[in-house]
Design a protein around this motif. Structure first.
Motif, PDB file in Angstrom:
ATOM      1  N   ARG A   1       9.963  -6.862  10.857  1.00 13.29           N
ATOM      2  CA  ARG A   1       9.946  -5.923   9.739  1.00 13.29           C
ATOM      3  C   ARG A   1      11.258  -5.951   8.981  1.00 13.29           C
ATOM      4  O   ARG A   1      12.328  -6.121   9.560  1.00 13.29           O
ATOM      5  N   ALA A   2      11.139  -5.763   7.678  1.00 12.23           N
ATOM      6  CA  ALA A   2      12.293  -5.508   6.821  1.00 12.23           C
ATOM      7  C   ALA A   2      12.041  -4.168   6.145  1.00 12.23           C
ATOM      8  O   ALA A   2      10.900  -3.838   5.820  1.00 12.23           O
ATOM      9  N   THR A   3      13.090  -3.390   5.965  1.00 11.09           N
ATOM     10  CA  THR A   3      12.996  -2.124   5.240  1.00 11.09           C
ATOM     11  C   THR A   3      14.058  -2.158   4.153  1.00 11.09           C
ATOM     12  O   THR A   3      15.228  -2.409   4.433  1.00 11.09           O
ATOM     13  N   VAL A   4      13.625  -1.928   2.926  1.00  9.56           N
ATOM     14  CA  VAL A   4      14.546  -1.974   1.805  1.00  9.56           C
ATOM     15  C   VAL A   4      14.417  -0.715   0.955  1.00  9.56           C
ATOM     16  O   VAL A   4      13.339  -0.120   0.870  1.00  9.56           O
ATOM     17  N   ALA A   5      15.513  -0.321   0.350  1.00  9.85           N
ATOM     18  CA  ALA A   5      15.516   0.804  -0.581  1.00  9.85           C
ATOM     19  C   ALA A   5      15.242   0.268  -1.983  1.00  9.85           C
ATOM     20  O   ALA A   5      15.775  -0.776  -2.369  1.00  9.85           O
ATOM     21  N   VAL A   6      14.407   0.985  -2.715  1.00  8.06           N
ATOM     22  CA  VAL A   6      14.082   0.620  -4.091  1.00  8.06           C
ATOM     23  C   VAL A   6      14.327   1.836  -4.987  1.00  8.06           C
ATOM     24  O   VAL A   6      14.289   2.970  -4.521  1.00  8.06           O
ATOM     25  N   SER A   7      14.578   1.588  -6.239  1.00  5.32           N
ATOM     26  CA  SER A   7      14.857   2.705  -7.147  1.00  5.32           C
ATOM     27  C   SER A   7      13.595   3.471  -7.522  1.00  5.32           C
ATOM     28  O   SER A   7      13.665   4.654  -7.843  1.00  5.32           O
ATOM     29  N   ALA A   8      12.449   2.799  -7.472  1.00  2.00           N
ATOM     30  CA  ALA A   8      11.186   3.457  -7.811  1.00  2.00           C
ATOM     31  C   ALA A   8      10.030   2.595  -7.320  1.00  2.00           C
ATOM     32  O   ALA A   8      10.209   1.413  -7.035  1.00  2.00           O
ATOM     33  N   LEU A   9       8.851   3.215  -7.244  1.00  2.98           N
ATOM     34  CA  LEU A   9       7.617   2.505  -6.897  1.00  2.98           C
ATOM     35  C   LEU A   9       6.635   2.692  -8.048  1.00  2.98           C
ATOM     36  O   LEU A   9       6.774   3.643  -8.841  1.00  2.98           O
ATOM     37  N   PRO A  10       5.636   1.815  -8.174  1.00  2.47           N
ATOM     38  CA  PRO A  10       4.702   1.910  -9.298  1.00  2.47           C
ATOM     39  C   PRO A  10       3.979   3.258  -9.402  1.00  2.47           C
ATOM     40  O   PRO A  10       3.699   3.710 -10.496  1.00  2.47           O
ATOM     41  N   ARG A  11       3.673   3.878  -8.263  1.00  5.19           N
ATOM     42  CA  ARG A  11       3.053   5.209  -8.280  1.00  5.19           C
ATOM     43  C   ARG A  11       4.189   6.221  -8.245  1.00  5.19           C
ATOM     44  O   ARG A  11       4.899   6.307  -7.239  1.00  5.19           O
ATOM     45  N   PRO A  12       4.407   6.999  -9.295  1.00  3.08           N
ATOM     46  CA  PRO A  12       5.574   7.885  -9.386  1.00  3.08           C
ATOM     47  C   PRO A  12       5.762   8.836  -8.195  1.00  3.08           C
ATOM     48  O   PRO A  12       6.890   9.099  -7.810  1.00  3.08           O
ATOM     49  N   ALA A  13       4.692   9.344  -7.603  1.00  2.00           N
ATOM     50  CA  ALA A  13       4.822  10.288  -6.488  1.00  2.00           C
ATOM     51  C   ALA A  13       5.039   9.590  -5.143  1.00  2.00           C
ATOM     52  O   ALA A  13       5.312  10.240  -4.140  1.00  2.00           O
ATOM     53  N   ALA A  14       4.921   8.266  -5.119  1.00  2.00           N
ATOM     54  CA  ALA A  14       5.040   7.523  -3.856  1.00  2.00           C
ATOM     55  C   ALA A  14       6.490   7.448  -3.405  1.00  2.00           C
ATOM     56  O   ALA A  14       7.386   7.129  -4.182  1.00  2.00           O
ATOM     57  N   LEU A  15       6.703   7.737  -2.125  1.00  2.00           N
ATOM     58  CA  LEU A  15       8.026   7.654  -1.512  1.00  2.00           C
ATOM     59  C   LEU A  15       8.166   6.409  -0.646  1.00  2.00           C
ATOM     60  O   LEU A  15       9.274   6.013  -0.309  1.00  2.00           O
ATOM     61  N   VAL A  16       7.023   5.811  -0.261  1.00  2.00           N
ATOM     62  CA  VAL A  16       7.013   4.655   0.630  1.00  2.00           C
ATOM     63  C   VAL A  16       5.880   3.715   0.217  1.00  2.00           C
ATOM     64  O   VAL A  16       4.816   4.157  -0.217  1.00  2.00           O
ATOM     65  N   GLU A  17       6.140   2.429   0.343  1.00  4.22           N
ATOM     66  CA  GLU A  17       5.117   1.403   0.163  1.00  4.22           C
ATOM     67  C   GLU A  17       5.333   0.389   1.278  1.00  4.22           C
ATOM     68  O   GLU A  17       6.473   0.073   1.631  1.00  4.22           O
ATOM     69  N   ILE A  18       4.224  -0.101   1.851  1.00  5.73           N
ATOM     70  CA  ILE A  18       4.315  -1.056   2.955  1.00  5.73           C
ATOM     71  C   ILE A  18       3.344  -2.192   2.704  1.00  5.73           C
ATOM     72  O   ILE A  18       2.196  -1.962   2.319  1.00  5.73           O
ATOM     73  N   LYS A  19       3.804  -3.425   2.936  1.00  2.00           N
ATOM     74  CA  LYS A  19       2.925  -4.600   2.893  1.00  2.00           C
ATOM     75  C   LYS A  19       3.020  -5.286   4.251  1.00  2.00           C
ATOM     76  O   LYS A  19       4.050  -5.254   4.908  1.00  2.00           O
ATOM     77  N   CYS A  20       1.914  -5.877   4.686  1.00  3.34           N
ATOM     78  CA  CYS A  20       1.873  -6.511   6.023  1.00  3.34           C
ATOM     79  C   CYS A  20       1.008  -7.763   5.983  1.00  3.34           C
ATOM     80  O   CYS A  20       0.172  -7.940   5.097  1.00  3.34           O
ATOM     81  N   SER A  21       1.184  -8.588   6.996  1.00  3.49           N
ATOM     82  CA  SER A  21       0.298  -9.738   7.207  1.00  3.49           C
ATOM     83  C   SER A  21      -0.017  -9.850   8.685  1.00  3.49           C
ATOM     84  O   SER A  21       0.764  -9.422   9.520  1.00  3.49           O
TER      85      SER A  21
ATOM     86  N   MET B   1       0.853  -1.188   0.000  1.00  2.90           N
ATOM     87  CA  MET B   1       0.000   0.000   0.000  1.00  2.90           C
ATOM     88  C   MET B   1       0.889   1.238   0.000  1.00  2.90           C
ATOM     89  O   MET B   1       2.003   1.223   0.525  1.00  2.90           O
ATOM     90  N   THR B   2       0.346   2.300  -0.578  1.00  5.37           N
ATOM     91  CA  THR B   2       1.038   3.591  -0.591  1.00  5.37           C
ATOM     92  C   THR B   2       0.162   4.621   0.102  1.00  5.37           C
ATOM     93  O   THR B   2      -0.937   4.316   0.558  1.00  5.37           O
ATOM     94  N   GLY B   3       0.638   5.848   0.133  1.00  3.10           N
ATOM     95  CA  GLY B   3      -0.100   6.935   0.772  1.00  3.10           C
ATOM     96  C   GLY B   3      -1.149   7.539  -0.131  1.00  3.10           C
ATOM     97  O   GLY B   3      -1.268   8.767  -0.243  1.00  3.10           O
ATOM     98  N   MET B   4      -1.919   6.694  -0.773  1.00  2.00           N
ATOM     99  CA  MET B   4      -2.971   7.152  -1.668  1.00  2.00           C
ATOM    100  C   MET B   4      -4.184   7.613  -0.865  1.00  2.00           C
ATOM    101  O   MET B   4      -4.609   6.936   0.072  1.00  2.00           O
ATOM    102  N   LYS B   5      -4.723   8.755  -1.241  1.00  2.80           N
ATOM    103  CA  LYS B   5      -5.938   9.250  -0.606  1.00  2.80           C
ATOM    104  C   LYS B   5      -7.066   8.285  -0.953  1.00  2.80           C
ATOM    105  O   LYS B   5      -7.273   7.970  -2.126  1.00  2.80           O
ATOM    106  N   PRO B   6      -7.815   7.791   0.059  1.00  4.43           N
ATOM    107  CA  PRO B   6      -8.907   6.849  -0.228  1.00  4.43           C
ATOM    108  C   PRO B   6      -9.894   7.424  -1.249  1.00  4.43           C
ATOM    109  O   PRO B   6     -10.228   8.607  -1.218  1.00  4.43           O
ATOM    110  N   GLY B   7     -10.290   6.577  -2.165  1.00  2.00           N
ATOM    111  CA  GLY B   7     -11.258   6.960  -3.191  1.00  2.00           C
ATOM    112  C   GLY B   7     -10.656   7.714  -4.360  1.00  2.00           C
ATOM    113  O   GLY B   7     -11.380   8.154  -5.251  1.00  2.00           O
ATOM    114  N   THR B   8      -9.339   7.888  -4.363  1.00  4.18           N
ATOM    115  CA  THR B   8      -8.681   8.601  -5.460  1.00  4.18           C
ATOM    116  C   THR B   8      -7.486   7.788  -5.939  1.00  4.18           C
ATOM    117  O   THR B   8      -7.190   6.722  -5.396  1.00  4.18           O
TER     118      THR B   8
END
Length: 153
Positions: A127-147, A56-63
Protein backbone atom coordinates in the motif's frame (compact mmCIF):
# COMPACT_ATOMS: atom_id res chain seq x y z
CA UNK A 1 16.19 -21.25 -45.38
CA UNK A 2 12.51 -20.79 -46.27
CA UNK A 3 11.62 -23.83 -44.11
CA UNK A 4 13.43 -22.28 -41.12
CA UNK A 5 11.54 -18.98 -41.60
CA UNK A 6 8.23 -20.86 -41.79
CA UNK A 7 9.01 -22.78 -38.61
CA UNK A 8 9.95 -19.54 -36.86
CA UNK A 9 6.69 -17.86 -37.95
CA UNK A 10 4.62 -20.84 -36.77
CA UNK A 11 6.47 -20.71 -33.46
CA UNK A 12 5.83 -16.98 -33.18
CA UNK A 13 2.11 -17.42 -33.83
CA UNK A 14 2.02 -20.18 -31.23
CA UNK A 15 3.46 -17.74 -28.70
CA UNK A 16 1.20 -14.87 -29.72
CA UNK A 17 -1.96 -16.97 -29.66
CA UNK A 18 -2.21 -17.14 -25.86
CA UNK A 19 -1.23 -13.47 -25.54
CA UNK A 20 -3.93 -12.46 -27.98
CA UNK A 21 -6.50 -14.60 -26.15
CA UNK A 22 -5.48 -13.02 -22.84
CA UNK A 23 -5.81 -9.52 -24.29
CA UNK A 24 -9.30 -10.37 -25.53
CA UNK A 25 -10.25 -11.53 -22.03
CA UNK A 26 -10.45 -7.88 -20.83
CA UNK A 27 -13.88 -7.21 -19.38
CA UNK A 28 -15.36 -3.96 -18.09
CA UNK A 29 -17.13 -4.47 -14.76
CA UNK A 30 -19.82 -2.03 -13.62
CA UNK A 31 -21.60 -3.66 -10.67
CA UNK A 32 -25.16 -2.50 -9.85
CA UNK A 33 -25.15 0.50 -7.54
CA UNK A 34 -21.59 1.40 -8.50
CA UNK A 35 -22.23 2.52 -12.07
CA UNK A 36 -19.72 5.03 -13.41
CA UNK A 37 -20.78 8.65 -13.01
CA UNK A 38 -18.43 10.21 -15.54
CA UNK A 39 -17.39 9.40 -19.12
CA UNK A 40 -14.20 7.43 -19.78
CA UNK A 41 -14.44 5.64 -16.43
CA UNK A 42 -14.90 1.98 -15.55
CA UNK A 43 -15.57 0.87 -11.99
CA UNK A 44 -13.36 -2.15 -12.51
CA UNK A 45 -11.59 -4.13 -15.21
CA UNK A 46 -10.99 -7.86 -15.26
CA UNK A 47 -8.05 -8.76 -17.46
CA UNK A 48 -6.95 -12.36 -17.45
CA UNK A 49 -6.43 -13.32 -13.83
CA UNK A 50 -6.31 -9.75 -12.54
CA UNK A 51 -9.02 -7.35 -11.38
CA UNK A 52 -8.30 -3.62 -11.21
CA UNK A 53 -10.68 -1.39 -9.24
CA UNK A 54 -10.67 2.31 -10.06
CA UNK A 55 -10.40 4.92 -7.34
CA UNK A 56 -13.47 4.57 -5.15
CA UNK A 57 -14.90 6.92 -2.56
CA UNK A 58 -17.43 6.55 0.25
CA UNK A 59 -20.35 7.02 -2.09
CA UNK A 60 -23.64 5.47 -1.02
CA UNK A 61 -24.45 2.73 -3.59
CA UNK A 62 -27.03 3.83 -6.12
CA UNK A 63 -26.52 7.52 -5.37
CA UNK A 64 -24.01 10.28 -5.98
CA UNK A 65 -23.85 11.14 -2.28
CA UNK A 66 -20.80 10.68 -0.05
CA UNK A 67 -21.66 9.20 3.35
CA UNK A 68 -21.59 11.56 6.33
CA UNK A 69 -19.57 10.94 9.47
CA UNK A 70 -15.93 11.68 8.73
CA UNK A 71 -13.01 9.78 7.30
CA UNK A 72 -13.58 6.50 9.22
CA UNK A 73 -17.16 6.20 7.96
CA UNK A 74 -16.08 7.14 4.44
CA UNK A 75 -13.21 4.63 4.51
CA UNK A 76 -15.60 1.84 5.54
CA UNK A 77 -18.03 2.68 2.72
CA UNK A 78 -15.17 3.01 0.25
CA UNK A 79 -13.84 -0.44 1.14
CA UNK A 80 -17.37 -1.93 0.99
CA UNK A 81 -17.70 -0.44 -2.51
CA UNK A 82 -14.33 -1.95 -3.43
CA UNK A 83 -15.42 -5.34 -2.05
CA UNK A 84 -18.55 -5.15 -4.25
CA UNK A 85 -16.47 -4.27 -7.32
CA UNK A 86 -14.06 -7.17 -6.69
CA UNK A 87 -16.94 -9.60 -6.17
CA UNK A 88 -18.29 -8.69 -9.63
CA UNK A 89 -14.94 -9.79 -11.07
CA UNK A 90 -14.70 -13.01 -9.05
CA UNK A 91 -12.17 -11.70 -6.50
CA UNK A 92 -12.30 -11.18 -2.74
CA UNK A 93 -10.49 -8.80 -0.44
CA UNK A 94 -8.12 -11.67 0.41
CA UNK A 95 -6.97 -11.62 -3.25
CA UNK A 96 -5.94 -7.94 -3.18
CA UNK A 97 -2.25 -7.41 -3.99
CA UNK A 98 -1.98 -3.61 -3.79
CA UNK A 99 -3.87 -0.47 -2.85
CA UNK A 100 -3.26 3.24 -3.08
CA UNK A 101 -5.01 5.50 -0.58
CA UNK A 102 -5.55 9.20 -1.26
CA UNK A 103 -6.34 11.40 1.76
CA UNK A 104 -7.27 15.07 1.66
CA UNK A 105 -5.72 15.44 5.12
CA UNK A 106 -2.83 13.27 6.33
CA UNK A 107 -4.01 13.93 9.89
CA UNK A 108 -6.81 11.43 9.03
CA UNK A 109 -4.27 8.62 8.49
CA UNK A 110 -4.84 6.88 11.85
CA UNK A 111 -8.64 6.88 11.52
CA UNK A 112 -8.43 5.58 7.94
CA UNK A 113 -5.88 2.94 8.89
CA UNK A 114 -7.98 1.64 11.80
CA UNK A 115 -10.82 0.82 9.38
CA UNK A 116 -8.46 -0.39 6.62
CA UNK A 117 -7.02 -3.01 9.01
CA UNK A 118 -10.50 -4.49 9.51
CA UNK A 119 -10.69 -5.29 5.79
CA UNK A 120 -7.12 -6.64 5.59
CA UNK A 121 -6.44 -8.23 9.02
CA UNK A 122 -3.89 -10.80 7.78
CA UNK A 123 -1.21 -10.41 5.10
CA UNK A 124 -2.33 -6.94 4.01
CA UNK A 125 -1.64 -5.87 0.43
CA UNK A 126 1.19 -3.56 -0.51
CA UNK A 127 0.00 0.00 0.00
CA UNK A 128 0.89 3.61 -0.60
CA UNK A 129 -0.91 6.47 1.14
CA UNK A 130 -0.60 9.96 -0.25
CA UNK A 131 -2.03 13.35 0.67
CA UNK A 132 -3.86 15.23 -2.08
CA UNK A 133 -5.20 18.77 -2.13
CA UNK A 134 -8.64 17.66 -3.31
CA UNK A 135 -10.64 14.75 -4.73
CA UNK A 136 -13.12 14.86 -7.64
CA UNK A 137 -16.09 14.48 -5.26
CA UNK A 138 -15.96 17.64 -3.09
CA UNK A 139 -17.27 15.94 0.09
CA UNK A 140 -14.87 12.99 -0.24
CA UNK A 141 -12.08 12.78 2.32
CA UNK A 142 -10.60 9.48 1.09
CA UNK A 143 -10.28 7.62 -2.20
CA UNK A 144 -8.81 4.14 -2.59
CA UNK A 145 -7.83 2.12 -5.67
CA UNK A 146 -6.79 -1.55 -5.55
CA UNK A 147 -5.85 -4.50 -7.72
CA UNK A 148 -6.14 -8.22 -7.13
CA UNK A 149 -5.07 -11.47 -8.71
CA UNK A 150 -7.71 -14.16 -8.94
CA UNK A 151 -6.80 -17.37 -7.15
CA UNK A 152 -5.96 -20.38 -9.31
CA UNK A 153 -8.97 -22.64 -9.45
Amino acid sequence: MQHRATVMMVGLFALLGPLEAKAQAREVLNPPGLAPLVPAYSVAIRSGDQVFVSGMTGMKPGTQDIVDGGVAVQTRQTLENIRTAFKSGGATMADVDECTVFLTNMADYAAMNAVYIEFFPVNPPARATVAVSALPRPAALVEIKCSARLPRR
